[in-house]
Design a protein around this motif. Sequence first.
Motif, PDB file in Angstrom:
ATOM      1  N   VAL A 439       0.840  -1.121  -0.042  1.00  0.00           N
ATOM      2  CA  VAL A 439       0.135   0.026  -0.044  1.00  0.00           C
ATOM      3  C   VAL A 439       0.711   1.219  -0.027  1.00  0.00           C
ATOM      4  CG1 VAL A 439      -1.707   1.243   1.324  1.00  0.00           C
ATOM      5  CG2 VAL A 439      -1.886  -1.103   1.287  1.00  0.00           C
ATOM      6  N   LEU A 440       1.979   1.185   0.824  1.00  0.00           N
ATOM      7  CA  LEU A 440       2.829   2.201   1.013  1.00  0.00           C
ATOM      8  C   LEU A 440       3.687   2.600  -0.363  1.00  0.00           C
ATOM      9  CD1 LEU A 440       4.259   1.871   4.615  1.00  0.00           C
ATOM     10  CD2 LEU A 440       2.521   3.655   3.806  1.00  0.00           C
ATOM     11  N   GLU A 441       3.932   1.637  -0.844  1.00  0.00           N
ATOM     12  CA  GLU A 441       4.483   1.913  -2.264  1.00  0.00           C
ATOM     13  C   GLU A 441       3.827   2.215  -3.452  1.00  0.00           C
ATOM     14  OE1 GLU A 441       6.344  -2.021  -3.757  1.00  0.00           O
ATOM     15  OE2 GLU A 441       7.495  -2.052  -1.972  1.00  0.00           O
ATOM     16  N   VAL A 442       2.519   2.003  -3.535  1.00  0.00           N
ATOM     17  CA  VAL A 442       1.615   2.333  -4.462  1.00  0.00           C
ATOM     18  C   VAL A 442       1.361   3.797  -4.164  1.00  0.00           C
ATOM     19  CG1 VAL A 442      -0.935   2.107  -5.249  1.00  0.00           C
ATOM     20  CG2 VAL A 442       0.304   0.044  -4.992  1.00  0.00           C
ATOM     21  N   ALA A 443       1.027   4.179  -2.894  1.00  0.00           N
ATOM     22  CA  ALA A 443       0.734   5.469  -2.394  1.00  0.00           C
ATOM     23  C   ALA A 443       1.931   6.488  -2.813  1.00  0.00           C
ATOM     24  CB  ALA A 443       0.625   5.448  -1.134  1.00  0.00           C
ATOM     25  N   LYS A 444       3.006   5.872  -2.393  1.00  0.00           N
ATOM     26  CA  LYS A 444       4.286   6.626  -2.818  1.00  0.00           C
ATOM     27  C   LYS A 444       4.350   7.164  -4.273  1.00  0.00           C
ATOM     28  CE  LYS A 444       9.219   7.219  -2.106  1.00  0.00           C
ATOM     29  NZ  LYS A 444      10.308   6.592  -1.430  1.00  0.00           N
ATOM     30  N   ALA A 445       4.411   5.876  -5.085  1.00  0.00           N
ATOM     31  CA  ALA A 445       4.552   6.120  -6.655  1.00  0.00           C
ATOM     32  C   ALA A 445       3.453   7.161  -7.260  1.00  0.00           C
ATOM     33  CB  ALA A 445       4.307   4.578  -7.176  1.00  0.00           C
ATOM     34  N   ARG A 446       2.415   7.042  -6.488  1.00  0.00           N
ATOM     35  CA  ARG A 446       1.155   7.827  -7.166  1.00  0.00           C
ATOM     36  C   ARG A 446       0.950   9.250  -6.491  1.00  0.00           C
ATOM     37  NH1 ARG A 446      -1.939   5.176 -11.002  1.00  0.00           N
ATOM     38  NH2 ARG A 446      -1.104   3.136 -11.430  1.00  0.00           N
ATOM     39  N   GLY A 447       1.768   9.457  -5.555  1.00  0.00           N
ATOM     40  CA  GLY A 447       1.675  10.818  -4.719  1.00  0.00           C
ATOM     41  C   GLY A 447       0.445  10.854  -3.964  1.00  0.00           C
ATOM     42  N   ILE A 448      -0.080   9.431  -3.568  1.00  0.00           N
ATOM     43  CA  ILE A 448      -1.361   9.816  -2.527  1.00  0.00           C
ATOM     44  C   ILE A 448      -0.862  10.043  -0.979  1.00  0.00           C
ATOM     45  CG2 ILE A 448      -3.331   8.195  -1.837  1.00  0.00           C
ATOM     46  CD1 ILE A 448      -3.054   6.858  -4.335  1.00  0.00           C
ATOM     47  N   GLU A 449      -1.475  10.948  -0.301  1.00  0.00           N
ATOM     48  CA  GLU A 449      -1.175  11.071   0.918  1.00  0.00           C
ATOM     49  C   GLU A 449      -2.155  10.193   1.836  1.00  0.00           C
ATOM     50  OE1 GLU A 449      -0.936  15.052   3.987  1.00  0.00           O
ATOM     51  OE2 GLU A 449      -0.404  15.185   1.755  1.00  0.00           O
ATOM     52  N   LEU A 450      -1.585   9.458   2.593  1.00  0.00           N
ATOM     53  CA  LEU A 450      -2.131   8.499   3.446  1.00  0.00           C
ATOM     54  C   LEU A 450      -2.611   9.247   4.784  1.00  0.00           C
ATOM     55  CD1 LEU A 450      -0.577   5.046   2.689  1.00  0.00           C
ATOM     56  CD2 LEU A 450      -2.583   5.865   1.576  1.00  0.00           C
ATOM     57  N   PRO A 451      -3.831   9.122   5.379  1.00  0.00           N
ATOM     58  CA  PRO A 451      -4.378   9.714   6.717  1.00  0.00           C
ATOM     59  C   PRO A 451      -3.488   8.741   7.805  1.00  0.00           C
ATOM     60  CG  PRO A 451      -6.085   9.774   5.247  1.00  0.00           C
ATOM     61  CD  PRO A 451      -4.978   8.853   4.540  1.00  0.00           C
ATOM     62  N   GLU A 452      -3.016   9.335   8.594  1.00  0.00           N
ATOM     63  CA  GLU A 452      -2.408   8.598   9.735  1.00  0.00           C
ATOM     64  C   GLU A 452      -3.326   7.532  10.474  1.00  0.00           C
ATOM     65  OE1 GLU A 452      -0.463  10.905  12.775  1.00  0.00           O
ATOM     66  OE2 GLU A 452       0.857  12.096  11.274  1.00  0.00           O
ATOM     67  N   ASP A 453      -4.648   7.938  10.400  1.00  0.00           N
ATOM     68  CA  ASP A 453      -5.547   7.006  11.193  1.00  0.00           C
ATOM     69  C   ASP A 453      -6.181   5.885  10.114  1.00  0.00           C
ATOM     70  OD1 ASP A 453      -6.991   8.795   9.650  1.00  0.00           O
ATOM     71  OD2 ASP A 453      -8.487   9.277  11.403  1.00  0.00           O
TER      72      ASP A 453
END
Length: 712
Positions: A439-453
């Motif tokens: 999930v973190l890899e996909v988010a990083k590659a696509r510039g998606i900011e994941l909420p902490e909660d």
Amino acid sequence: MKTILLVPTGEGVGLTSACLGLIYALECQGVKAGFLKPFAQELNEVEDRTTALYRHISQSETVEPIRYSKVLQQINLGEQDELLEEAVRLHRQIARQHDLIIVEGLLPNAQDSFADDLNASLAQALDAKVIVVSNANIQQPGQTADKVENQIRNFGGASSTRLSGILLMRTKGLPEESAQIPVTLDPDLRLAEETTQFIRAIQQTHPHIGSEKLPVIGLVPFSKTLSVPRISDLAAHIQAYWINEGEAKQRRVQHSSLISANIEHELHKFVAGELIISASDRIDVLLASSLASSNGIPLAGLVLTEHHQPNDHVLEFCQTAIKQGLPILHTPLSTFETAQKLTNLSNEIPVDDTERADQVTRFVSSHINPEWLGQMLNGSYKPRLSPSAFRHELVQKSIAAKKRIVLPEGDEPRTIQAAAICQSRGIAQCILLANPESVLEVAKARGIELPEDLEILDPDLIRDNYIDKMVELRKGKLNELQAREQLQDTVVLGTMMLALDQVDGLVSGAVHTTANTVRPAFQLIKTAPDYSLVSSVFFMLLPDEVYVYGDCAINPDPDAEQLAEIAIQSADSAKAFGIDPRIAMISYSTGTSGMGADVEKVAEATRIAKERRPDLLIDGPLQYDAASVESVGRQKAPDSQVAGRANVFIFPDLNTGNTTYKAVQRAANVVSVGPMLQGLNKPVNDLSRGALVDDIVFTIALTAIQAEQQAQ
């Protein structure tokens, strides 16, 4: 009849966005506003930009503006009165269908010195209230106030009864995080405190601006995210041609980077949304861009400058990136000239960029003061459940419900982005079932900011907890080994979490089939006590109303008893979402005009449904046109309370239902929300595999509301 004229203080204030945002804010209040741009201001435009975007946003028709060449000609001949008469004629055309009309005024600029005078005359001719639209800077309240002051003088100054308010657009000096893009109108994004402070600063020199008589109706932040062009918008501007067009109409330029140093020192620039600009002889840059794309980083694109385009042997090495849609351009300009030209690209929304128009419209509407809207409408308009109002209500109800929704396709990019949006807006507490690192890899590659909660649960770490419970739930139907094997499927795992009340609902289907999503629910969740079957509905967001279609996804050929149950389920679903159901049982025959087993089944289903639920308005058999078109309904079923007014349509079988929903969706360009499953003990909902991020967000919201309804 109420008319509101939006008048800008100058160029680049976002007048088009202001008009569309106000129209959408009214739509979310259940008020359908007409739109008029009386005067075109572009000499070479085949289609007026604002008019075309209004047609897209509202799914409504309007008139074309008077051509710019004609405006100039009549102004030069001193025929302003004739010009205004033509504008009034256009206004009257729109007034036949609308009680409220938003009018876009002319932009004052160096070439059109007549704009201010003509706007003032237009306000009088149309008896319009005026909203002054200006850009603003939090750090320069005096300068902002001066621009507004100069414009309001054209309408008789601050004491004029014609002035209705001030809308401050593209406001600079606010933190970038305040420029979030809402999924639908989101009043929580309003910058109430910042607006109050800014008004106080302005009133030190201009006490009437922001007063009760001349309110600031919205403070809209400047958003870099919403000012981004697509790659396809750049080509002509930098005299470039395509080496590979790819996804040029989808990819947007968040930032641009010149690559001039050794590639090892430039690799940090290869991130999602980046436009890479480099001399075409830098083969290392082309290969690095290709590698980034292959690693799942969606670059905006690559612009190669000067010299000749790369030879075919080099492009062969980049085939993976090319197949993944990486846009590649070549321009004869130098690298420096290219970068310089890109800084001068217009901020205006192109006619065909409907995605950006939708986002900007929602963004502006979310910053307009709803109290001002309420005062302006003053109870004089009967609200209706428009598509925008339906989506708005959907989001607001889900925020109030505060439900936990599990997403079994946890590492799918659209699902991750939708979960991040839902989590950050409070639409639902989302649980992604996936390996957290993936999930973190996909988010990083696509510039998606994941909420902490945002919760991410690794299926491998929790799967064993559900084996015994699954064997118990399906006693006699599977053993421990079979349960372990089935729980490898994250949809089954998520359904088990729902069965054990660890979550309130489940949404899947972005990559799974409907059967894959629904089968575990049949096996583990089962039907609700009052029902014997599971069915589905689509919410069809037509331009002026929301229709409910059932069943279009589950039951191939229901008998009369089952069809009656589908009608009752669909009526209750409609009620849950604010629709007062008028149910038409659809057939190829109306009333007793036709015979045959199919017609008799619908007639019998109508009788059973009426008997079971006398509180509902149900009629059938009705042909589709008799159910939906008032004139046909009056002719074919004059005594019916449903004919010509139906908003819930129950189809006799899956073949009819699925075909009709897809035909209406595609032919009329209608948004459909669903399928929403009904009749289960707990809410499980299926996505289309082509679902957009917004579709997933609305389905999550829908599921949260279902969970709340069932809890009640």
